[in-house]
Design an enzyme around this catalytic site. Structure first.
Site, PDB file in Angstrom:
ATOM      1  N   LEU A  68      30.683  70.263 118.739  1.00 23.27           N
ATOM      2  CA  LEU A  68      30.061  70.704 117.496  1.00 23.27           C
ATOM      3  C   LEU A  68      29.241  69.581 116.870  1.00 23.27           C
ATOM      4  O   LEU A  68      29.727  68.450 116.724  1.00 23.27           O
ATOM      5  CB  LEU A  68      31.147  71.176 116.527  1.00 23.27           C
ATOM      6  CG  LEU A  68      30.682  71.876 115.250  1.00 23.27           C
ATOM      7  CD1 LEU A  68      30.024  73.206 115.565  1.00 23.27           C
ATOM      8  CD2 LEU A  68      31.878  72.093 114.316  1.00 23.27           C
ATOM      9  N   HIS A  77      38.833  61.519 116.719  1.00 20.62           N
ATOM     10  CA  HIS A  77      38.118  62.593 117.405  1.00 20.62           C
ATOM     11  C   HIS A  77      36.746  62.173 117.942  1.00 20.62           C
ATOM     12  O   HIS A  77      36.364  62.569 119.038  1.00 20.62           O
ATOM     13  CB  HIS A  77      37.962  63.799 116.471  1.00 20.62           C
ATOM     14  CG  HIS A  77      37.460  65.018 117.172  1.00 20.62           C
ATOM     15  ND1 HIS A  77      38.192  65.703 118.115  1.00 20.62           N
ATOM     16  CD2 HIS A  77      36.266  65.674 117.091  1.00 20.62           C
ATOM     17  CE1 HIS A  77      37.499  66.732 118.569  1.00 20.62           C
ATOM     18  NE2 HIS A  77      36.325  66.732 117.970  1.00 20.62           N
ATOM     19  N   ASP A 111      43.929  62.216 116.542  1.00 19.02           N
ATOM     20  CA  ASP A 111      42.600  62.821 116.644  1.00 19.02           C
ATOM     21  C   ASP A 111      41.970  63.033 115.264  1.00 19.02           C
ATOM     22  O   ASP A 111      40.814  62.713 115.044  1.00 19.02           O
ATOM     23  CB  ASP A 111      42.702  64.149 117.401  1.00 19.02           C
ATOM     24  CG  ASP A 111      41.380  64.838 117.560  1.00 19.02           C
ATOM     25  OD1 ASP A 111      40.712  64.615 118.596  1.00 19.02           O
ATOM     26  OD2 ASP A 111      40.989  65.599 116.654  1.00 19.02           O
ATOM     27  N   SER A 168      35.516  68.719 122.870  1.00 15.62           N
ATOM     28  CA  SER A 168      35.758  69.452 121.634  1.00 15.62           C
ATOM     29  C   SER A 168      35.387  70.928 121.802  1.00 15.62           C
ATOM     30  O   SER A 168      35.881  71.591 122.709  1.00 15.62           O
ATOM     31  CB  SER A 168      34.980  68.789 120.490  1.00 15.62           C
ATOM     32  OG  SER A 168      35.441  69.243 119.236  1.00 15.62           O
ATOM     33  N   GLN A 169      34.511  71.449 120.955  1.00 15.68           N
ATOM     34  CA  GLN A 169      34.105  72.848 121.066  1.00 15.68           C
ATOM     35  C   GLN A 169      33.552  73.157 122.457  1.00 15.68           C
ATOM     36  O   GLN A 169      33.721  74.268 122.972  1.00 15.68           O
ATOM     37  CB  GLN A 169      33.050  73.160 120.002  1.00 15.68           C
ATOM     38  CG  GLN A 169      32.510  74.565 120.046  1.00 15.68           C
ATOM     39  CD  GLN A 169      31.495  74.831 118.947  1.00 15.68           C
ATOM     40  OE1 GLN A 169      31.883  75.102 117.797  1.00 15.68           O
ATOM     41  NE2 GLN A 169      30.213  74.752 119.262  1.00 15.68           N
TER      42      GLN A 169
END
Length: 302
Positions: free
Chosen positions: A45, A283, A228, A111-112
């Site tokens: 993202l 993250h 994270d 991630s996404q």
């Protein structure tokens, strides 16, 4: 005379061999150099390909000659587009890469992007992914107040975001495609147009085929950690998630695992799931941390 010739014969042979040495060297086969499978990287993202410059550097250093493609699609705010739209776009980009790599490819999805890649593995009948490396991805969904959510929905908190996300309008945003409110499970199952489908939590005509496709993967490498700060709960990176009391249930306790709805139980039984938790990484640092790369990623880039 014979004695003199016998003494000189070895020297003559040495000279003769020396004269042929350049030809012998030219004819000798070149040293064998290992050929690594191509690597495809899918961002998360609000990311872009530039975010992965360190990862690209690590791969080039440890596996020289590897063809690495960091897909430059749906960058920045475009990453908020519905995930099925993104899956189609990324699918069109990876098909020609896979076609040129009959030995297989590796996916590193952050991630996404990890959800985009899992959907790709489900819908592609002929993918040849050896290792799918899921890098801090909310594989079982997201349920947490993050800066991303506060920017996108400034007047909502996680406790009431379901009102937006589980509406047709909300499902037009990628974040809502994997918003998983454990207190409104029925709404999630009925409204989720993405996560509930790739998890096999809701019946659909493609469920059997998608499961078969997903099981074509060689290894599923799951990476995440308790520091994270974005993925909530962080165990979602390992297919763990909250129950209705917000107690985290690990992968083996999840219904999608117990029912083997999309193949997790089968993958684990054949030893194809690798879990690599690591503390102390935030993250946005997963793809630039050298220790993480050497420990959890590099071993699976054959």
């Amino acid at each position: 005379m014979l004695g003199l010739w016998g003494q000189r014969l070895p020297a003559a042979w040495v000279l003769l061999l020396l004269s042929f040495l350049p030809l012998l060297l030219l004819a000798a086969p070149a040293p064998h150099r290992a050929s690594y499978k191509p690597v495809i990287v899918v961002h998360g993202l609000f990311d872009s390909s530039y975010s992965f410059r360190h990862l690209l550097e690590y791969i080039n250093e440890t596996h020289p000659g590897t063809v690495v493609t960091v897909l430059d699609l749906f960058d920045g705010r475009e990453s908020l587009r519905p995930l099925w739209e993104q899956v189609q776009g990324f699918r069109e980009a990876v098909v020609p890469i896979m076609a040129k790599a009959p030995q297989g490819v590796h996916l590193i999805c952050y991630s996404q992007g990890g959800l985009v890649c899992r959907a790709l593995l489900s819908v592609m009948d002929d993918h040849n992914v050896d290792s799918f490396i899921s890098l801090s991805s909310p594989q079982m969904g997201q349920y947490g107040d993050t800066d991303y959510l506060k920017w996108l929905f400034p007047t909502s908190m996680r406790s009431n975001l379901y009102r937006i996300c589980y509406s047709p309008w909300g499902q037009e945003f990628s974040i809502c495609n994997y918003w998983h409110d454990p207190h409104h499970d029925d709404l999630y199952l009925n409204a989720s147009s993405f996560l509930a489908l790739i998890n096999g939590e809701r019946d659909h005509p493609n469920a059997t085929v998608w499961r078969k496709n997903f099981l074509r993967v060689g290894h599923l490498v799951l990476i995440g950690g308790p520091d994270d700060g974005v993925i909530t709960p962080w165990q979602s990176s390992f297919f763990g998630f909250y129950d209705a009391n917000e107690t985290v249930l690990e992968m083996e306790e999840q219904l999608v695992y117990l029912r083997d709805s999309f193949g997790l139980k089968t993958l684990l039984a054949r030893g194809a799931i690798v879990r690599c938790p690591m503390a102390g990484i935030s993250h946005t640092a997963w793809h630039s941390n050298r220790t993480l790369y050497e420990t959890c990623i590099e071993p699976w880039l054959s």
